[in-house]
Scaffold this motif. Sequence first.
Motif, PDB file in Angstrom:
ATOM      1  N   SER A 209       0.782  -1.172  -0.122  1.00 54.36           N
ATOM      2  CA  SER A 209      -0.101   0.048  -0.150  1.00 54.36           C
ATOM      3  C   SER A 209       0.668   1.305   0.145  1.00 54.36           C
ATOM      4  O   SER A 209       0.535   2.394  -0.500  1.00 54.36           O
ATOM      5  N   ARG A 215       5.276   6.032  -1.161  1.00 52.52           N
ATOM      6  CA  ARG A 215       5.357   6.456   0.083  1.00 52.52           C
ATOM      7  C   ARG A 215       6.641   5.364   0.732  1.00 52.52           C
ATOM      8  O   ARG A 215       6.693   4.521   0.044  1.00 52.52           O
ATOM      9  N   ALA A 240       3.338   5.722  12.230  1.00 58.60           N
ATOM     10  CA  ALA A 240       1.868   5.775  11.753  1.00 58.60           C
ATOM     11  C   ALA A 240       1.701   6.251  10.262  1.00 58.60           C
ATOM     12  O   ALA A 240       2.534   6.939   9.750  1.00 58.60           O
ATOM     13  N   GLY A 241       0.856   5.340   9.640  1.00 60.19           N
ATOM     14  CA  GLY A 241       0.795   5.335   8.134  1.00 60.19           C
ATOM     15  C   GLY A 241       0.279   6.905   7.824  1.00 60.19           C
ATOM     16  O   GLY A 241       0.837   7.429   6.927  1.00 60.19           O
ATOM     17  N   SER A 242      -0.357   7.566   8.602  1.00 59.68           N
ATOM     18  CA  SER A 242      -0.790   9.060   8.309  1.00 59.68           C
ATOM     19  C   SER A 242       0.119  10.191   8.691  1.00 59.68           C
ATOM     20  O   SER A 242      -0.003  11.145   8.398  1.00 59.68           O
ATOM     21  N   ALA A 243       1.038   9.664   9.580  1.00 56.74           N
ATOM     22  CA  ALA A 243       2.019  10.921  10.201  1.00 56.74           C
ATOM     23  C   ALA A 243       3.071  11.116   8.869  1.00 56.74           C
ATOM     24  O   ALA A 243       3.737  10.116   8.619  1.00 56.74           O
ATOM     25  N   LYS A 337       3.085  14.517  16.907  1.00 60.37           N
ATOM     26  CA  LYS A 337       2.443  13.470  16.353  1.00 60.37           C
ATOM     27  C   LYS A 337       2.705  13.110  14.638  1.00 60.37           C
ATOM     28  O   LYS A 337       2.471  12.244  14.372  1.00 60.37           O
ATOM     29  N   GLY A 390      -7.295  -0.643  13.287  1.00 65.34           N
ATOM     30  CA  GLY A 390      -6.197   0.193  13.053  1.00 65.34           C
ATOM     31  C   GLY A 390      -5.921   1.302  13.816  1.00 65.34           C
ATOM     32  O   GLY A 390      -5.010   2.325  13.814  1.00 65.34           O
ATOM     33  N   GLN A 391      -6.727   1.241  14.945  1.00 70.14           N
ATOM     34  CA  GLN A 391      -6.669   2.312  15.964  1.00 70.14           C
ATOM     35  C   GLN A 391      -5.525   1.632  17.086  1.00 70.14           C
ATOM     36  O   GLN A 391      -5.401   0.770  17.672  1.00 70.14           O
ATOM     37  N   THR A 392      -4.497   2.458  17.284  1.00 70.64           N
ATOM     38  CA  THR A 392      -3.529   2.110  18.526  1.00 70.64           C
ATOM     39  C   THR A 392      -2.917   3.262  19.113  1.00 70.64           C
ATOM     40  O   THR A 392      -3.406   4.530  18.944  1.00 70.64           O
ATOM     41  N   PHE A 394       0.276   5.322  20.158  1.00 66.29           N
ATOM     42  CA  PHE A 394       1.928   5.559  19.948  1.00 66.29           C
ATOM     43  C   PHE A 394       2.714   5.948  21.164  1.00 66.29           C
ATOM     44  O   PHE A 394       2.357   6.875  21.940  1.00 66.29           O
ATOM     45  N   MET A 397       2.513   9.610  22.218  1.00 70.53           N
ATOM     46  CA  MET A 397       1.201  10.203  22.896  1.00 70.53           C
ATOM     47  C   MET A 397       1.474  10.720  24.461  1.00 70.53           C
ATOM     48  O   MET A 397       2.148   9.524  25.123  1.00 70.53           O
TER      49      MET A 397
END
Lengths: 493, 211
Positions: A209, A215, A240-243, A337, A390-392, A394, A397
Amino acid sequence: MGNDVTKVLKEKKYKIKRIVGVGFHLSNLQPRLYDYLLKKQALKQIAQIETKTVTELKPEEKHIDHPRINLPNLNIAGDYYDIDLKKHLTGSFFSKNERTEKETYEVKNVSEDNEQILVTFDAETYRFSCVTTTPGEYDFILVRKVTGNEFIELHTLPMHLIVNPDPKTLWKNIPSDETDPYYKPDTNFRIINCDENLSLIGASKRGRSHAQDGRFRDDDFEMYYDNNLLYAVIAVADGAGSAKFSRKGSQIAVQTAVNQIKSQADKEFWRKIETYVDKWQLGEEEGYNNLRALLYKSIIVNAAFQSKQNIDLERTKLAKLSSLALASSNNVMIDTKDYATTLLISVAKRMKQGWFIASYWVGDGGIGIYSPDENQVIVQGEPDVGTYGGQTRFLTMNEVWAGTYHEIVDRRLRFNLVKNFRCLVLMSDGVTDPIFETENNLNKIEVWHSLWEEMNIMVNFSTRNESTAKALLDWLDFWSPGNHDDRTIVIMY
Amino acid sequence: MRRLPVYLLLDTSGSMKGEPIEAVRCGIQTLISTLRRDPQALETVFISIITFDREVKVILPLTSLESLQIPEIEMPDSGPTMLGAALGVLCQQVDKEVILSSDKVKKDWKPLLFIMTDGKPSDTKMFNEMIPECKKRNFAIITGCAAGMKADTISLQLIASSVVRLDTCDSATFEQYFKWVSASIMSGSQSVGTSIELTLPPPPSEVEVVI
């Protein structure tokens, strides 16, 4: 149409049919029929129907159009498609008539693009099958011709079939940007041979992906073996994939963790640990408490928390640089983050009582000590998971660091003394998701057995060289639908 | 495998009859075929379609993109727009279909919701009651689409985190809208492993964002 002609033709068992394009012109009629019509003075009318066509009398063809049906999709182009058509029909398409003498079937491909597809229909089993490698939408007409004495029925059944592409052919492999300041290679693999029978082996691979749109690999790992003090440190992190800078976050996390433990775990440290382990094994609470306190200091504070601190430092550094580069006084918004990452750390040392293994765990993924001989796996901690997939949590945090000493240690630190084990495994969720599916399965020895067996098909662990690590990297490429995240695994064996 | 549940709530009240609903049908066709060409979406996306007019119908329960076939959309000639009731059915479906926790199978990703209407809810009371219920279902995104100038953006904004307006209900506009929906779904299926808010791709120029 002239009644006379019709009547005459009927007498001779001929029938006028209005099928355009079929049959033949009156002037092509058999001479005998023509003469006959002439005699019967029917030719007056012939002029009127000259332009129409007639056929020799055949049993009447009755056309019956059945409503279009949607066939179940062919999920992967290239797969063999075979269904029992009778089960998918509700209408009367196949219904038999007592007077039926013969029936034949024909499938026509009437698809718009007329793509290559091989279609068959078996009249005896009602099985419709086809093969194609071209995804798309297909239209067919199944014609059932029923012949009886004096009648022909032509049943037509339009059928629609959707052929999905093979997902494997859709993935692209776009290299990540090598000029990026936070660039790191899309793969990494390494082996450290500690002694003849002990190695640390690690592999990390960018997920499909991520490769799909160029990416970066956000996972990372680090490992170290101390030849003097004979202990190992392993760290695995999953950015994190989105960070946007998580590839750097995971790198800082694993490097800091390993370096910090390396610099702190000296001879004195291990002497203390061994003493406490002895006491703990004798059932002395003091030994256990001291162990916890010392591991808290060395693994949680000194390693994990420092990793978070170093990420903060990196963020500040980049924010300053960016402000300078943009030559503006505006603060460039870079958040901690943006470096969000998970972190798994394990420290292992062989002692006279057995193997002492301690782990810290924040986020998803998994750490396990696998002992097939005892049919046992010790999972050193629990993954952080949310209500939805998918929630975790880090490392970066604040909530991970909230709470009392006991709360933090209870939640995130585990240590065991094991007599015998096959391997210690640290994995990112790119591996645990497809292999274990649920958090619960992480504790199931059968799943660990099959993981170990699967890996051993592709990886000859006994070779203990560069090619072993490469084989482990290749194994990471395994196919699992919907699971295409970065994958990282480190094994001590 | 983790599924990404996608719910489409479509207005099929009388005013949609004719070209608009045909345009929606074509749009859905585009949506599905676009998603099928995306490997991540093809394996993870599950779609459900719920229509609402005087009645609410689940014309497609949550179905994998692989095995999905676009159902027929039937609609009455006239009558009210029961959006509130539709949200009620939606909540029931989400409770039934979305897997939040299980020891045996993997949890789903947070579902996505797209609501399209060309009018305004007739069942205002029900609509207002269902807003907090919908919010409880924890959708990753809820987008509202006000199709045509008669569509009420204000009530959509009460439920949706973002609302777009289509000036016309022709096929070109709907095609653009559904292309944007597919881009949103694909970005949803890619944001693997995140707890951070899902960001939508920018809508096409035919689509006006209501702020």
